[in-house]
Design a protein around this motif. Sequence first.
Motif, PDB file in Angstrom:
ATOM      1  N   ALA A  11       0.840  -1.207   0.000  1.00 23.11           N
ATOM      2  CA  ALA A  11       0.000   0.000   0.000  1.00 23.11           C
ATOM      3  C   ALA A  11       0.872   1.253   0.000  1.00 23.11           C
ATOM      4  CB  ALA A  11      -0.931  -0.013   1.207  1.00 23.11           C
ATOM      5  N   PRO A  12       1.744   1.432  -1.006  1.00 26.19           N
ATOM      6  CA  PRO A  12       2.654   2.585  -1.005  1.00 26.19           C
ATOM      7  C   PRO A  12       1.955   3.923  -1.177  1.00 26.19           C
ATOM      8  CG  PRO A  12       2.793   1.416  -3.095  1.00 26.19           C
ATOM      9  CD  PRO A  12       1.962   0.563  -2.184  1.00 26.19           C
ATOM     10  N   VAL A  13       0.849   3.973  -1.922  1.00 25.80           N
ATOM     11  CA  VAL A  13       0.141   5.229  -2.124  1.00 25.80           C
ATOM     12  C   VAL A  13      -0.492   5.690  -0.819  1.00 25.80           C
ATOM     13  CG1 VAL A  13      -1.728   6.365  -3.377  1.00 25.80           C
ATOM     14  CG2 VAL A  13      -0.263   4.728  -4.553  1.00 25.80           C
ATOM     15  N   ARG A  77      -6.469   1.286   3.467  1.00 24.55           N
ATOM     16  CA  ARG A  77      -5.413   0.772   2.591  1.00 24.55           C
ATOM     17  C   ARG A  77      -5.794  -0.585   2.011  1.00 24.55           C
ATOM     18  NH1 ARG A  77      -4.559  -1.124   7.491  1.00 24.55           N
ATOM     19  NH2 ARG A  77      -3.181  -2.901   7.931  1.00 24.55           N
ATOM     20  N   VAL A  78      -6.797  -1.232   2.635  1.00 24.97           N
ATOM     21  CA  VAL A  78      -7.268  -2.519   2.122  1.00 24.97           C
ATOM     22  C   VAL A  78      -7.756  -2.389   0.682  1.00 24.97           C
ATOM     23  CG1 VAL A  78      -9.627  -2.211   2.998  1.00 24.97           C
ATOM     24  CG2 VAL A  78      -8.756  -4.501   2.619  1.00 24.97           C
ATOM     25  N   GLN A  82      -6.670  -4.310  -2.797  1.00 23.85           N
ATOM     26  CA  GLN A  82      -7.655  -5.013  -3.620  1.00 23.85           C
ATOM     27  C   GLN A  82      -7.507  -4.673  -5.099  1.00 23.85           C
ATOM     28  OE1 GLN A  82     -11.511  -4.111  -2.067  1.00 23.85           O
ATOM     29  NE2 GLN A  82     -11.290  -5.392  -0.274  1.00 23.85           N
ATOM     30  N   ILE A  83      -7.416  -3.380  -5.417  1.00 28.31           N
ATOM     31  CA  ILE A  83      -7.461  -2.966  -6.815  1.00 28.31           C
ATOM     32  C   ILE A  83      -6.106  -2.535  -7.357  1.00 28.31           C
ATOM     33  CG2 ILE A  83      -9.874  -2.268  -6.625  1.00 28.31           C
ATOM     34  CD1 ILE A  83      -8.975   0.633  -6.490  1.00 28.31           C
ATOM     35  N   GLY A  84      -5.074  -2.487  -6.504  1.00 28.51           N
ATOM     36  CA  GLY A  84      -3.752  -2.101  -6.965  1.00 28.51           C
ATOM     37  C   GLY A  84      -3.497  -0.612  -6.787  1.00 28.51           C
ATOM     38  N   SER A  85      -2.229  -0.247  -6.656  1.00 27.15           N
ATOM     39  CA  SER A  85      -1.854   1.145  -6.398  1.00 27.15           C
ATOM     40  C   SER A  85      -2.245   2.070  -7.549  1.00 27.15           C
ATOM     41  CB  SER A  85      -0.347   1.243  -6.147  1.00 27.15           C
ATOM     42  OG  SER A  85       0.016   0.519  -4.992  1.00 27.15           O
ATOM     43  N   ASN A  86      -2.148   1.567  -8.782  1.00 27.82           N
ATOM     44  CA  ASN A  86      -2.462   2.408  -9.932  1.00 27.82           C
ATOM     45  C   ASN A  86      -3.922   2.857  -9.899  1.00 27.82           C
ATOM     46  OD1 ASN A  86      -2.987   3.413 -12.599  1.00 27.82           O
ATOM     47  ND2 ASN A  86      -1.165   2.341 -13.305  1.00 27.82           N
ATOM     48  N   LYS A  87      -4.841   1.923  -9.817  1.00 24.69           N
ATOM     49  CA  LYS A  87      -6.259   2.262  -9.845  1.00 24.69           C
ATOM     50  C   LYS A  87      -6.696   2.945  -8.553  1.00 24.69           C
ATOM     51  CE  LYS A  87      -9.139  -0.216 -12.140  1.00 24.69           C
ATOM     52  NZ  LYS A  87      -9.143   0.597 -13.362  1.00 24.69           N
ATOM     53  N   PHE A 205       5.032   6.922  -6.208  1.00 28.20           N
ATOM     54  CA  PHE A 205       4.757   6.979  -4.782  1.00 28.20           C
ATOM     55  C   PHE A 205       5.612   5.977  -4.010  1.00 28.20           C
ATOM     56  CE2 PHE A 205       0.879   8.720  -6.663  1.00 28.20           C
ATOM     57  CZ  PHE A 205       0.712   9.857  -5.914  1.00 28.20           C
ATOM     58  N   SER A 206       5.918   4.857  -4.623  1.00 28.08           N
ATOM     59  CA  SER A 206       6.756   3.862  -3.963  1.00 28.08           C
ATOM     60  C   SER A 206       8.150   4.416  -3.704  1.00 28.08           C
ATOM     61  CB  SER A 206       6.845   2.602  -4.820  1.00 28.08           C
ATOM     62  OG  SER A 206       5.571   2.062  -5.048  1.00 28.08           O
ATOM     63  N   ARG A 207       8.657   5.211  -4.633  1.00 33.71           N
ATOM     64  CA  ARG A 207       9.994   5.777  -4.465  1.00 33.71           C
ATOM     65  C   ARG A 207       9.992   6.941  -3.495  1.00 33.71           C
ATOM     66  NH1 ARG A 207       9.797   4.910 -10.103  1.00 33.71           N
ATOM     67  NH2 ARG A 207       9.343   7.113 -10.484  1.00 33.71           N
ATOM     68  N   LEU A 208       8.832   7.623  -3.365  1.00 35.13           N
ATOM     69  CA  LEU A 208       8.749   8.756  -2.458  1.00 35.13           C
ATOM     70  C   LEU A 208       8.674   8.341  -1.004  1.00 35.13           C
ATOM     71  CD1 LEU A 208       6.274  11.422  -3.891  1.00 35.13           C
ATOM     72  CD2 LEU A 208       8.704  11.691  -3.400  1.00 35.13           C
ATOM     73  N   SER A 209       7.918   7.268  -0.700  1.00 33.89           N
ATOM     74  CA  SER A 209       7.586   6.940   0.674  1.00 33.89           C
ATOM     75  C   SER A 209       8.620   6.031   1.305  1.00 33.89           C
ATOM     76  CB  SER A 209       6.196   6.292   0.728  1.00 33.89           C
ATOM     77  OG  SER A 209       6.120   5.242  -0.191  1.00 33.89           O
ATOM     78  N   TRP A 210       8.521   5.933   2.636  1.00 39.10           N
ATOM     79  CA  TRP A 210       9.445   5.123   3.397  1.00 39.10           C
ATOM     80  C   TRP A 210       9.187   3.657   3.139  1.00 39.10           C
ATOM     81  CZ3 TRP A 210       8.107   8.209   8.411  1.00 39.10           C
ATOM     82  CH2 TRP A 210       8.647   9.484   8.278  1.00 39.10           C
ATOM     83  N   PRO A 211      10.221   2.821   3.218  1.00 37.08           N
ATOM     84  CA  PRO A 211      10.025   1.399   2.974  1.00 37.08           C
ATOM     85  C   PRO A 211       9.208   0.747   4.067  1.00 37.08           C
ATOM     86  CG  PRO A 211      12.254   1.821   3.737  1.00 37.08           C
ATOM     87  CD  PRO A 211      11.625   3.162   3.505  1.00 37.08           C
ATOM     88  N   SER A 212       8.417  -0.270   3.693  1.00 37.65           N
ATOM     89  CA  SER A 212       7.620  -1.017   4.657  1.00 37.65           C
ATOM     90  C   SER A 212       8.482  -2.064   5.316  1.00 37.65           C
ATOM     91  CB  SER A 212       6.430  -1.701   3.970  1.00 37.65           C
ATOM     92  OG  SER A 212       5.632  -0.748   3.325  1.00 37.65           O
ATOM     93  N   THR A 213       8.060  -2.478   6.508  1.00 39.80           N
ATOM     94  CA  THR A 213       8.719  -3.568   7.192  1.00 39.80           C
ATOM     95  C   THR A 213       7.938  -4.842   6.966  1.00 39.80           C
ATOM     96  OG1 THR A 213       7.471  -3.082   9.200  1.00 39.80           O
ATOM     97  CG2 THR A 213       9.641  -2.044   8.983  1.00 39.80           C
TER      98      THR A 213
END
Length: 293
Positions: A11-13, A77-78, A82-87, A205-213
């Motif tokens: 859920a990077p967005v 974020r669920v 479900q539909i992907g970060s793009n959509k 958005f994935s490159r902007l945000s902090w990495p998930s654990t």
Amino acid sequence: MNGGPSGFSNAPVTRTLVIACALFTILFGIRGRSNKLGWSYQDIFKKFHIWKLMLSVFAFTSTPELIFGIYLLYYFRVFERQIGSNKYSVFILFSSIVSLLLEVLALNIIKDSSLNILSAGPYGLIFASFVPFYLDIPVSTRFRVFNLPFSDKTFMYVAGLQLLFSSWKRSLLPGICGILAGTLYHLNVLRARRMKFPEFIASFFSRLSWPSTGNRSPAAPARNTPANMPSYAGRQVEGNFPAPLTSTMEPPEDSIATLVSMGFDRNSARQALIRARNDVNAATNILLESQSH
């Protein structure tokens, strides 16, 4: 009911949005300018301060609104899973823009002196998300307290009501406009549910945000993302899955939990993951196809 694995895995967005809302709210609060976050009829129609519309999407007016707003954004974020970060990025843009347009239209029609300043914050997105939450997320647990019926979705509605009435009319109007925006998206107005951004925009958005654990499931190609916001009313998936290959690893618990949080049966989710070689998005497609037969 839960939002799947803890944290912002897959859920990077949402992660970027939550971080932005928290930072903007804290920054304006420290500088004592929280009261300038909201916007009014005069700001738009007389002073043409359009920038206030954009800023109001990323910062809450008060700390209580921030707490409830961040909690709701975190749970929702669920839908990105479900539909992907793009959509989901399209859903954010559609609900935010439509909600703001409806707010501007309502202020122009009502011209109520008590609505001199509307509450700031991503009300459009939050309350638009309550539409698929109500329609698509099934109740998994029901219970009674003092003979009153409750479910595992009750607290989400309570948190939403708290945010909706936090500033009375100033927060009620953005909330109602958000619900209307979510309804228009659900009805696929302007084919919104079929829209997609170029892949590099969503991945930005994935490159902007902090990495998930924690463990992350491999992302499927964009073409495998379901086209519409799915409905998960039927929890048990029928149909037989072919026997897995002996070399296939046992699906990780966080991947199973992600599919279960969408409303799928645990055993069916596990079998779909085995068939999809632990690809969550591909497994989601398999389960949705099984439901449609």
